[in-house]
Write a protein that holds these residues in place. Sequence first.
Motif, PDB file in Angstrom:
ATOM      1  N   ARG A 364      44.420 -47.933  28.915  1.00 49.91           N
ATOM      2  CA  ARG A 364      45.036 -49.079  29.593  1.00 49.91           C
ATOM      3  C   ARG A 364      44.997 -48.897  31.109  1.00 49.91           C
ATOM      4  NH1 ARG A 364      50.008 -51.006  25.622  1.00 49.91           N
ATOM      5  NH2 ARG A 364      48.660 -51.340  23.804  1.00 49.91           N
ATOM      6  N   GLU A 365      44.896 -47.647  31.538  1.00 51.16           N
ATOM      7  CA  GLU A 365      44.761 -47.364  32.964  1.00 51.16           C
ATOM      8  C   GLU A 365      43.291 -47.320  33.363  1.00 51.16           C
ATOM      9  OE1 GLU A 365      46.706 -43.698  33.746  1.00 51.16           O
ATOM     10  OE2 GLU A 365      48.733 -44.459  33.334  1.00 51.16           O
ATOM     11  N   THR A 366      42.469 -46.677  32.518  1.00 56.13           N
ATOM     12  CA  THR A 366      41.041 -46.526  32.822  1.00 56.13           C
ATOM     13  C   THR A 366      40.229 -46.879  31.574  1.00 56.13           C
ATOM     14  OG1 THR A 366      41.179 -44.167  32.251  1.00 56.13           O
ATOM     15  CG2 THR A 366      41.368 -44.765  34.583  1.00 56.13           C
ATOM     16  N   PRO A 367      39.923 -48.151  31.381  1.00 52.80           N
ATOM     17  CA  PRO A 367      39.199 -48.579  30.176  1.00 52.80           C
ATOM     18  C   PRO A 367      37.794 -47.969  30.089  1.00 52.80           C
ATOM     19  CG  PRO A 367      40.143 -50.449  31.361  1.00 52.80           C
ATOM     20  CD  PRO A 367      40.254 -49.270  32.266  1.00 52.80           C
ATOM     21  N   ILE A 368      37.314 -47.850  28.872  1.00 52.73           N
ATOM     22  CA  ILE A 368      35.917 -47.444  28.669  1.00 52.73           C
ATOM     23  C   ILE A 368      35.009 -48.595  29.077  1.00 52.73           C
ATOM     24  CG2 ILE A 368      34.168 -46.865  26.937  1.00 52.73           C
ATOM     25  CD1 ILE A 368      36.330 -45.409  25.357  1.00 52.73           C
ATOM     26  N   GLU A 369      34.029 -48.283  29.919  1.00 52.04           N
ATOM     27  CA  GLU A 369      33.052 -49.297  30.335  1.00 52.04           C
ATOM     28  C   GLU A 369      31.881 -49.356  29.372  1.00 52.04           C
ATOM     29  OE1 GLU A 369      31.995 -48.422  34.358  1.00 52.04           O
ATOM     30  OE2 GLU A 369      33.887 -49.217  35.167  1.00 52.04           O
ATOM     31  N   ARG A 370      31.402 -48.182  28.919  1.00 51.53           N
ATOM     32  CA  ARG A 370      30.307 -48.149  27.966  1.00 51.53           C
ATOM     33  C   ARG A 370      30.124 -46.739  27.437  1.00 51.53           C
ATOM     34  NH1 ARG A 370      25.727 -50.423  28.808  1.00 51.53           N
ATOM     35  NH2 ARG A 370      24.532 -48.971  27.533  1.00 51.53           N
ATOM     36  N   ILE A 371      29.434 -46.653  26.312  1.00 56.00           N
ATOM     37  CA  ILE A 371      28.956 -45.379  25.799  1.00 56.00           C
ATOM     38  C   ILE A 371      27.581 -45.145  26.407  1.00 56.00           C
ATOM     39  CG2 ILE A 371      28.448 -44.011  23.745  1.00 56.00           C
ATOM     40  CD1 ILE A 371      31.339 -44.934  23.857  1.00 56.00           C
ATOM     41  N   THR A 372      27.344 -43.957  26.909  1.00 54.66           N
ATOM     42  CA  THR A 372      26.068 -43.623  27.523  1.00 54.66           C
ATOM     43  C   THR A 372      25.328 -42.618  26.639  1.00 54.66           C
ATOM     44  OG1 THR A 372      26.877 -41.715  28.771  1.00 54.66           O
ATOM     45  CG2 THR A 372      27.191 -43.900  29.775  1.00 54.66           C
ATOM     46  N   THR A 378      34.109 -44.306  31.882  1.00 52.77           N
ATOM     47  CA  THR A 378      35.302 -45.112  32.113  1.00 52.77           C
ATOM     48  C   THR A 378      35.279 -45.607  33.553  1.00 52.77           C
ATOM     49  OG1 THR A 378      36.699 -43.302  32.925  1.00 52.77           O
ATOM     50  CG2 THR A 378      36.582 -43.612  30.526  1.00 52.77           C
ATOM     51  N   GLY A 379      36.337 -46.317  33.935  1.00 50.23           N
ATOM     52  CA  GLY A 379      36.417 -46.820  35.296  1.00 50.23           C
ATOM     53  C   GLY A 379      36.532 -45.733  36.333  1.00 50.23           C
ATOM     54  N   GLU A 380      36.927 -44.515  35.932  1.00 44.74           N
ATOM     55  CA  GLU A 380      37.131 -43.455  36.921  1.00 44.74           C
ATOM     56  C   GLU A 380      36.038 -42.400  36.919  1.00 44.74           C
ATOM     57  OE1 GLU A 380      40.683 -41.228  36.194  1.00 44.74           O
ATOM     58  OE2 GLU A 380      39.941 -40.349  34.341  1.00 44.74           O
ATOM     59  N   ALA A 381      35.321 -42.226  35.780  1.00 43.12           N
ATOM     60  CA  ALA A 381      34.337 -41.135  35.716  1.00 43.12           C
ATOM     61  C   ALA A 381      33.443 -41.300  34.507  1.00 43.12           C
ATOM     62  CB  ALA A 381      35.054 -39.780  35.643  1.00 43.12           C
ATOM     63  N   GLU A 382      32.363 -40.514  34.491  1.00 48.99           N
ATOM     64  CA  GLU A 382      31.534 -40.415  33.285  1.00 48.99           C
ATOM     65  C   GLU A 382      31.813 -39.062  32.651  1.00 48.99           C
ATOM     66  OE1 GLU A 382      27.009 -40.929  31.546  1.00 48.99           O
ATOM     67  OE2 GLU A 382      27.618 -41.842  33.454  1.00 48.99           O
ATOM     68  N   HIS A 383      32.129 -39.064  31.360  1.00 51.66           N
ATOM     69  CA  HIS A 383      32.477 -37.854  30.628  1.00 51.66           C
ATOM     70  C   HIS A 383      31.323 -37.474  29.715  1.00 51.66           C
ATOM     71  CE1 HIS A 383      36.811 -38.583  31.683  1.00 51.66           C
ATOM     72  NE2 HIS A 383      36.420 -39.845  31.611  1.00 51.66           N
ATOM     73  N   ALA A 384      30.868 -36.245  29.816  1.00 47.33           N
ATOM     74  CA  ALA A 384      29.776 -35.764  28.966  1.00 47.33           C
ATOM     75  C   ALA A 384      30.356 -35.151  27.684  1.00 47.33           C
ATOM     76  CB  ALA A 384      28.942 -34.732  29.713  1.00 47.33           C
ATOM     77  N   PHE A 385      29.741 -35.483  26.545  1.00 42.21           N
ATOM     78  CA  PHE A 385      30.220 -34.978  25.251  1.00 42.21           C
ATOM     79  C   PHE A 385      29.054 -34.547  24.364  1.00 42.21           C
ATOM     80  CE2 PHE A 385      33.611 -37.999  26.495  1.00 42.21           C
ATOM     81  CZ  PHE A 385      34.665 -37.090  26.558  1.00 42.21           C
ATOM     82  N   ASP A 386      29.382 -33.610  23.483  1.00 45.49           N
ATOM     83  CA  ASP A 386      28.442 -33.234  22.434  1.00 45.49           C
ATOM     84  C   ASP A 386      28.681 -34.053  21.169  1.00 45.49           C
ATOM     85  OD1 ASP A 386      27.332 -30.911  23.917  1.00 45.49           O
ATOM     86  OD2 ASP A 386      29.379 -30.136  23.673  1.00 45.49           O
ATOM     87  N   MET A 387      29.896 -34.577  21.036  1.00 43.61           N
ATOM     88  CA  MET A 387      30.263 -35.309  19.820  1.00 43.61           C
ATOM     89  C   MET A 387      31.278 -36.390  20.152  1.00 43.61           C
ATOM     90  SD  MET A 387      32.211 -33.845  16.403  1.00 43.61           S
ATOM     91  CE  MET A 387      31.029 -32.519  16.163  1.00 43.61           C
ATOM     92  N   ILE A 388      31.106 -37.574  19.541  1.00 50.01           N
ATOM     93  CA  ILE A 388      32.089 -38.650  19.637  1.00 50.01           C
ATOM     94  C   ILE A 388      32.567 -38.984  18.235  1.00 50.01           C
ATOM     95  CG2 ILE A 388      32.542 -41.043  20.304  1.00 50.01           C
ATOM     96  CD1 ILE A 388      30.374 -40.799  22.415  1.00 50.01           C
ATOM     97  N   ILE A 389      33.889 -38.983  18.049  1.00 53.04           N
ATOM     98  CA  ILE A 389      34.491 -39.355  16.772  1.00 53.04           C
ATOM     99  C   ILE A 389      35.209 -40.683  16.965  1.00 53.04           C
ATOM    100  CG2 ILE A 389      36.179 -38.732  15.008  1.00 53.04           C
ATOM    101  CD1 ILE A 389      35.664 -35.784  15.763  1.00 53.04           C
ATOM    102  N   TYR A 390      34.816 -41.666  16.174  1.00 49.23           N
ATOM    103  CA  TYR A 390      35.448 -42.982  16.233  1.00 49.23           C
ATOM    104  C   TYR A 390      36.546 -43.054  15.172  1.00 49.23           C
ATOM    105  CZ  TYR A 390      31.381 -44.269  19.053  1.00 49.23           C
ATOM    106  OH  TYR A 390      30.417 -44.328  20.036  1.00 49.23           O
TER     107      TYR A 390
END
Length: 548
Positions: A364-372, A378-390
């Motif tokens: 609610r403070e920093t929404p997700i803009e897209r999956i890369t 998000t609105g504040e940064a890009e986060h690097a991940f090895d795995m995304i769990i929905y």
Amino acid sequence: MTLANDARHGTGAAPPPGLDHEAIVIGAGMSGLYQLHRLRELGMRVRVFEAGTGVGGTWYWNRYPGARFDSESYSYGYSFSRELLEEWDWSEHFAAQPETLRYLNFVADKLDLRRDIRFRSRVTAAHYEEATRSWTVTLEDGTRHRARFLITAVGPLSAPTLPRIEGVETFRGEAYHTARWPHGPVSFAGKRVAVIGTGATGVQVIQEVAKTAAHLTVFQRTPNWCAPLHNRPITPEEMRRIRAGYPEIFRRCQETFSCFLHTPDPRGTFEVTPEEREAFYEKLYSEPGFGIWVGNFRDMLTDPAANAEISAFVAKKIRQRVKDPQVAEKLIPKDHGFGTRRVPLETGYYEVYNQPNVRLVDLRETPIERITPAGIRTGEAEHAFDMIIYATGFDAITGSFDRIDIRGAGGRRLKDRWAGGPQTFLGILVDGFPNMLMLMGPHTALGNIPRSIEYNVDWVTDLIRHMRERGLTRVEAPPEAVAGWFEHVKAAAAGLLSNEVNSWFTGVNTNVEGKQTRILARYSGSAPAYRERCDAVAAAGYRELSLA
């Protein structure tokens, strides 16, 4: 005589001319398995179509780490067979998914059910044919099967949804929806993991991922009020006592509002002193299971002031358990009171956020803009991940119906019939859809679901028996019966705070097009009241239905 032999008796009688089966059941979960068993007892030829490779339904698909009951195990299993009760031992008060799946496989083997189940068979369409008073069911492979009765055992929480975020398909790492978890092991060790969602499923999986992940980032849009599960093993001596007490356990479930072992306290919140109230809340918070939700003061879910009291108590507990005050505040819901949405039960969930390898992101403070391809922006940064769990939940209650092209008399689509929200008779029948019988359909009693499943299945079985004994081949709920039941559903929902909140209880799902408006998605009355109404219909010879 064994249960399996009992189940075989009378099976295999030829269906009516031109039909492949007398009944087709969609789904081999708890309701589909029991319905198959009961229809076999009538000597009917039945086919169950199941999309998965095995039985279990919810407990087949939801095999994510941490998945487990939050109803007491011994109140959750089938009650209809003393033989099953005698032969199965539960290892924990709240069993984990692998044990529950083993239990359902045990039942399927004991009753010899698999021979009438076709696996890897996803139903894509079901069309009613008035001329033959039958349903034609089409599978994903294009094959068609015809039966007099169509029985849906698709479950209220079985149609998973992904978030409507751009780029979901572009991510290059591992990606899983909790309801479509791989059958093989998944390791989090040494990995940067993202979990999107903090509902009941998210809470369970987050607790497990945090144990071994190099770093876990939790993306939270809506915080939920959680309460301790207080699970523990069941000793052999305890299991003996439980087995001896099964008649009382199931009698208790029949009497309570929502079929749990807990029922609301008869006192009002403000009928006791503040000290007594605090002591009562402390007692409930320290006890296992849903007591703090469904065993609280009787006015907790109807009186805003009463609800504010328990909400303040649980908020205080969150602040005590989470060391960082800013994180604690983000984990405390501000848009709904305690118990007005489904309450996740947890084991050390809040303490997870004290770990150095865990970070909370408030969407609610920093929404997700897209999956890369590399992670999440998000609105504040890009986060690097090895795995995304929905852990983004389900298109609840009607979603599993919407994903099948169901057409009733005159070719009318069920999805169109329910465009403004579902309307049913007793949660079992829909006007314009003859010979379609729903197990755990919209506006049936939910609560401790297996207890409601058994009642639904028995009611449907008795209706079919009534028809077969009289040579009847068509049943439908008249529009006036559906309208009358909907009025009752509305009356039962009046005054409940939960119906003023966006949740799957009210049919809201921001991940599904067209489901952003609250509707009456569930039956809010008591299970005993629901059964009393259904029993009255049967006792009157089903005169409220159109039978021919």
